[in-house]
Design a protein around this motif. Sequence first.
Motif, PDB file in Angstrom:
ATOM      1  N   THR A  53       0.851  -1.183   0.000  1.00 23.13           N
ATOM      2  CA  THR A  53       0.000   0.000   0.000  1.00 23.13           C
ATOM      3  C   THR A  53       0.887   1.234   0.000  1.00 23.13           C
ATOM      4  O   THR A  53       1.744   1.382   0.875  1.00 23.13           O
ATOM      5  CB  THR A  53      -0.929   0.014   1.233  1.00 23.13           C
ATOM      6  OG1 THR A  53      -1.704  -1.182   1.246  1.00 23.13           O
ATOM      7  CG2 THR A  53      -1.855   1.205   1.195  1.00 23.13           C
TER       8      THR A  53
ATOM      9  N   PHE B  11      -1.123   8.052  -1.837  1.00 22.51           N
ATOM     10  CA  PHE B  11      -1.929   8.264  -3.037  1.00 22.51           C
ATOM     11  C   PHE B  11      -2.497   9.687  -3.008  1.00 22.51           C
ATOM     12  O   PHE B  11      -3.184  10.068  -2.066  1.00 22.51           O
ATOM     13  CB  PHE B  11      -3.054   7.211  -3.040  1.00 22.51           C
ATOM     14  CG  PHE B  11      -4.054   7.332  -4.146  1.00 22.51           C
ATOM     15  CD1 PHE B  11      -3.684   7.680  -5.434  1.00 22.51           C
ATOM     16  CD2 PHE B  11      -5.397   7.089  -3.896  1.00 22.51           C
ATOM     17  CE1 PHE B  11      -4.617   7.778  -6.443  1.00 22.51           C
ATOM     18  CE2 PHE B  11      -6.344   7.168  -4.900  1.00 22.51           C
ATOM     19  CZ  PHE B  11      -5.950   7.514  -6.187  1.00 22.51           C
TER      20      PHE B  11
ATOM     21  N   ARG C 279     -13.214   6.955  -5.867  1.00 22.16           N
ATOM     22  CA  ARG C 279     -12.661   7.586  -4.669  1.00 22.16           C
ATOM     23  C   ARG C 279     -12.173   9.005  -4.980  1.00 22.16           C
ATOM     24  O   ARG C 279     -12.321   9.920  -4.174  1.00 22.16           O
ATOM     25  CB  ARG C 279     -11.517   6.727  -4.140  1.00 22.16           C
ATOM     26  CG  ARG C 279     -10.958   7.154  -2.801  1.00 22.16           C
ATOM     27  CD  ARG C 279      -9.934   6.133  -2.359  1.00 22.16           C
ATOM     28  NE  ARG C 279      -9.336   6.468  -1.080  1.00 22.16           N
ATOM     29  CZ  ARG C 279      -8.335   5.792  -0.542  1.00 22.16           C
ATOM     30  NH1 ARG C 279      -7.837   4.742  -1.174  1.00 22.16           N
ATOM     31  NH2 ARG C 279      -7.835   6.142   0.616  1.00 22.16           N
TER      32      ARG C 279
ATOM     33  N   ARG D 137     -10.877  -2.633  -2.862  1.00 21.59           N
ATOM     34  CA  ARG D 137     -10.164  -1.429  -2.452  1.00 21.59           C
ATOM     35  C   ARG D 137      -9.586  -0.709  -3.670  1.00 21.59           C
ATOM     36  O   ARG D 137      -9.404  -1.305  -4.725  1.00 21.59           O
ATOM     37  CB  ARG D 137      -9.062  -1.792  -1.469  1.00 21.59           C
ATOM     38  CG  ARG D 137      -9.623  -2.510  -0.259  1.00 21.59           C
ATOM     39  CD  ARG D 137      -8.716  -2.660   0.914  1.00 21.59           C
ATOM     40  NE  ARG D 137      -7.310  -2.783   0.678  1.00 21.59           N
ATOM     41  CZ  ARG D 137      -6.470  -3.421   1.509  1.00 21.59           C
ATOM     42  NH1 ARG D 137      -6.956  -4.014   2.576  1.00 21.59           N
ATOM     43  NH2 ARG D 137      -5.196  -3.464   1.277  1.00 21.59           N
ATOM     44  N   SER D 138      -9.296   0.550  -3.491  1.00 18.17           N
ATOM     45  CA  SER D 138      -8.663   1.328  -4.562  1.00 18.17           C
ATOM     46  C   SER D 138      -7.331   0.693  -4.913  1.00 18.17           C
ATOM     47  O   SER D 138      -6.492   0.444  -4.033  1.00 18.17           O
ATOM     48  CB  SER D 138      -8.443   2.767  -4.104  1.00 18.17           C
ATOM     49  OG  SER D 138      -9.667   3.352  -3.713  1.00 18.17           O
ATOM     50  N   THR D 139      -7.127   0.427  -6.212  1.00  9.56           N
ATOM     51  CA  THR D 139      -5.939  -0.299  -6.642  1.00  9.56           C
ATOM     52  C   THR D 139      -5.356   0.330  -7.902  1.00  9.56           C
ATOM     53  O   THR D 139      -6.100   0.725  -8.808  1.00  9.56           O
ATOM     54  CB  THR D 139      -6.265  -1.774  -6.931  1.00  9.56           C
ATOM     55  OG1 THR D 139      -6.964  -2.327  -5.811  1.00  9.56           O
ATOM     56  CG2 THR D 139      -5.002  -2.576  -7.177  1.00  9.56           C
TER      57      THR D 139
ATOM     58  N   ALA E  29     -10.893   3.134  -7.419  1.00  3.93           N
ATOM     59  CA  ALA E  29      -9.974   4.268  -7.239  1.00  3.93           C
ATOM     60  C   ALA E  29     -10.515   5.524  -7.913  1.00  3.93           C
ATOM     61  O   ALA E  29     -10.421   6.628  -7.367  1.00  3.93           O
ATOM     62  CB  ALA E  29      -8.609   3.900  -7.802  1.00  3.93           C
TER      63      ALA E  29
ATOM     64  N   ILE F 275      -3.294   3.623  -1.329  1.00  3.34           N
ATOM     65  CA  ILE F 275      -3.833   2.848  -2.443  1.00  3.34           C
ATOM     66  C   ILE F 275      -3.005   1.579  -2.600  1.00  3.34           C
ATOM     67  O   ILE F 275      -1.768   1.604  -2.444  1.00  3.34           O
ATOM     68  CB  ILE F 275      -3.823   3.681  -3.748  1.00  3.34           C
ATOM     69  CG1 ILE F 275      -4.598   2.945  -4.855  1.00  3.34           C
ATOM     70  CG2 ILE F 275      -2.407   4.005  -4.201  1.00  3.34           C
ATOM     71  CD1 ILE F 275      -4.833   3.795  -6.103  1.00  3.34           C
TER      72      ILE F 275
ATOM     73  N   LEU G  25      -5.912   2.177 -13.309  1.00  5.35           N
ATOM     74  CA  LEU G  25      -6.646   2.196 -12.050  1.00  5.35           C
ATOM     75  C   LEU G  25      -7.862   1.286 -12.146  1.00  5.35           C
ATOM     76  O   LEU G  25      -8.384   1.030 -13.232  1.00  5.35           O
ATOM     77  CB  LEU G  25      -7.114   3.610 -11.704  1.00  5.35           C
ATOM     78  CG  LEU G  25      -6.047   4.685 -11.488  1.00  5.35           C
ATOM     79  CD1 LEU G  25      -6.724   6.008 -11.145  1.00  5.35           C
ATOM     80  CD2 LEU G  25      -5.080   4.294 -10.385  1.00  5.35           C
TER      81      LEU G  25
END
Length: 879
Positions: free
Chosen positions: A590, A593, A650, A687-689, A647, A606, A643
Amino acid sequence: MHGLPDNTNPPKWADTLLELCCADRFLEEIQGDLHEWFHKTVERKSLRKAKLLYALNVLRSLKTFRLRSLQSFILFIIDRTMLQNYFKVAIRNVFNHKFFSLINLTGLTFGIASCLFIYFYVKNELSYDSFHQHKDNIYRVVQTNPKTGTKWRSAPTPLGPALHNEFPGIVMASMGEDPVFVELQGSKFYEPNFYWTDSTFFDVFSFPLKSGNPSKALAEPNCIVLTEKIAKKYFKDENPMGKVINVKIYDGDKILPMKITGIAEDPPPNSHIQFDILGSMISGLELYKQFENHWGFNWLKSYVLLESKNDVERIKSQIPDMIDKYLGEGFSEQKGLYFQPLKEVYLHSKDINNKDIKGSIEYVYIFSIVGIFILAIASINFVNLSTARLTVRGKEVGVRKTVGALKSDLIKQFLSESFLLALTSILLALILVVLLWPFFIELIEKEIALEILFSWENLTALLIILFITGILSGTYPAFILSAFKPINALKRATSLSKRGNTNLMRRLLVIFQFGISIFLIVGSLVIYSQLNYMIKSDLGFEKDQLISVPVEDRGLQKRIDILKDEMGKVQGVEKITASGESLPSFMNNTWSFSWDEASEEAKLGIDVVAVDSDYFETIGVKLKEGRNFNKSFHTDSARSFILNNAAVKRIGWASALEKEIQVGGRKRKVIGVVEDFHHFSLKHNVRSTAYFIAPPGNRVSNDNLIIKVSSNDMVKTIEGLSDVWDRFSTEQVFDFKFVDDAYDQTYKADQRFFMIFGFFSVIGILIACVGLFGMVVHMTEQRSREVSIRKVLGASFHSIVVLLSKEFTRLIAFAFLIAGPLAYISTDRWLQQYPHRIDVTIWIVLLAGLLAFLISWITIGFNTIKAAIANPVRYLRNE
């Protein structure tokens, strides 16, 4: 019998055995003859030989026809105690009413056995990490994001020195996981449970050393401590202390000669910390020197030992200042530290991102409640059957009161019967637990020794269960029966069966009993439905026919593209890709970001995943907008990101294409957006990736191969992949897993929970049915004359069945009306822990009610039908 001196009497144990086993009508004659024979033998032979012959003659005299009956045997035992009269009557009543005694024994036995199993499970869950000497003062360091509430247990390298500098009295032990390869006398061993750790490890934790000095074992570079299991694996019975073995560190891509300075006992099963080899942290920090001042790379599990609990609040109040001091002013708004007590680590960590062994305090609460429910159902059976048979015991009470028995005497009498049944049930339950122990261990998948059953603590718990069960099960019947007036007690049986208070209490208990059963049925249906939903739901990618192969060796990772190309030529391989994360994955990396000046202040986190240009096509993930990575575009490997949709949401952009974002302190351009998919399981939100191409040798670079294979000849394809692997690696063994199976394993704890909950729910429901069966048998007996008269007057079969079953049907309907809404509310609240969950609809509750009715009608049906078709003359003649 001859009057012999004490020292020439027959052996007492042989006489006692004879009195114990021989029926009274034979005892006096046989014992007299044996004593006379013994006296004569003493005169002719030695005393020792006479005693030996006497014992043999006692055994010879115990012929089958001379033995006591079971009832007589028990009465004889009781006759030798202070409670002779009470227990004589209790034993007699048990044998006189065998069927109802069996019903009571069955319910209590299975109830107590189930409670014991649940007790051992709960106790084992609560015992995690309790063996450490300083358990009350040990805390795990957990990083937090004060704004989002996110928690993660990994920590960066410089955190330890910072804590030591700011809080001098603190004792810290960190562990850094690092899979290694051990080479020893021509053999190679892959060891995934290798940890770098501080020299203070054995000061903080109570893992005993069989050999070596705890304070010095890891104090010098290139030292290792092996567990007993690993030492035996490497050296068998040879003493390994002081020997040097070669350890290849995969991440460091380096071979280190390391000296064995200690042998530790294997970590107990009830420890959330499990290891096979410990290496001195001095060497680990030297190997990964690039992380010495890197606050953004979290790879350590850190624990602190404080002098007292008061230190926690003091340190907690100073953490924000420490964060700002080492990371920059205002950084404490996005990064914090939480000191989690060691005793909470195992059961209270579901909101902390990690792959450690962990349980659930909710499961402990749920199973404790289920255990109480089961014991309550078993006790209710006893109370119901005891009060239902007032008609039988009423005359006995009247006679005993008429001849002068006091109320206190009667209460003692009925309580003694209750305790006798409870004691017998406990003994039978212990036997049942011993017999079913292997099945229980397989069910819970825990290592618990059977010896725990006979510990003083557990025997004390059994005595408490005996006391509570005896009191709860016997008090109400005892006081009801003992309160009868002799004149009423001696009247016709039906007068006693119509006592309003007694019938009301019995009905309330049946309602309560089946209310619990309906609650358990709803719980089982909801848990099963949620589990089935998670397993069968779409994860957002095509997981079938995918194989994941870990590439741990750093040297091999640098050639992963060549390995990938060669494996792609194997027959049966349709597509192949390389990635920095396996499937499934806990998402191990992680980074910070941000996308503009406002987000720069917050610097959210992120997840980052290194991939290649074949990744999304291989796993079947579609691009929502933009394009994929392209090998021919040099900028894709240096300055581009893809992305996921989470993400983009977000950030709040309508479109992310060609926008620049900053990840890990470096700006890159977004070239594409992919649909969301689950890297782990549906127990977590997507999750945001950010996906990018990383060069070989990077900490997050590709270290997994994900292969799409055809199903035509799977065995041949796997063999082909293994052959290619062996050409490239002489150290790491070819290992693989099917991605769909691996995802199913992520629900293993949930599946185990359902199996345990379902198993004990079935036990509870069956116990309730056993009690209901006994009640129906009693009711049909009591109403047999009424049924016979109705049949003579022309009542139909159907009307008789309805007559006998409608009362219990009404009670179960009341139970459903009460338990249904409660079960709905409880299960809906339990489901809130899952971000992806089913809805508890009214249909699930109605289905549970229908099942409860079906189960009860099947239980009731046999006896009601039997009574409805019986010959009425049989009962009317008896009247």
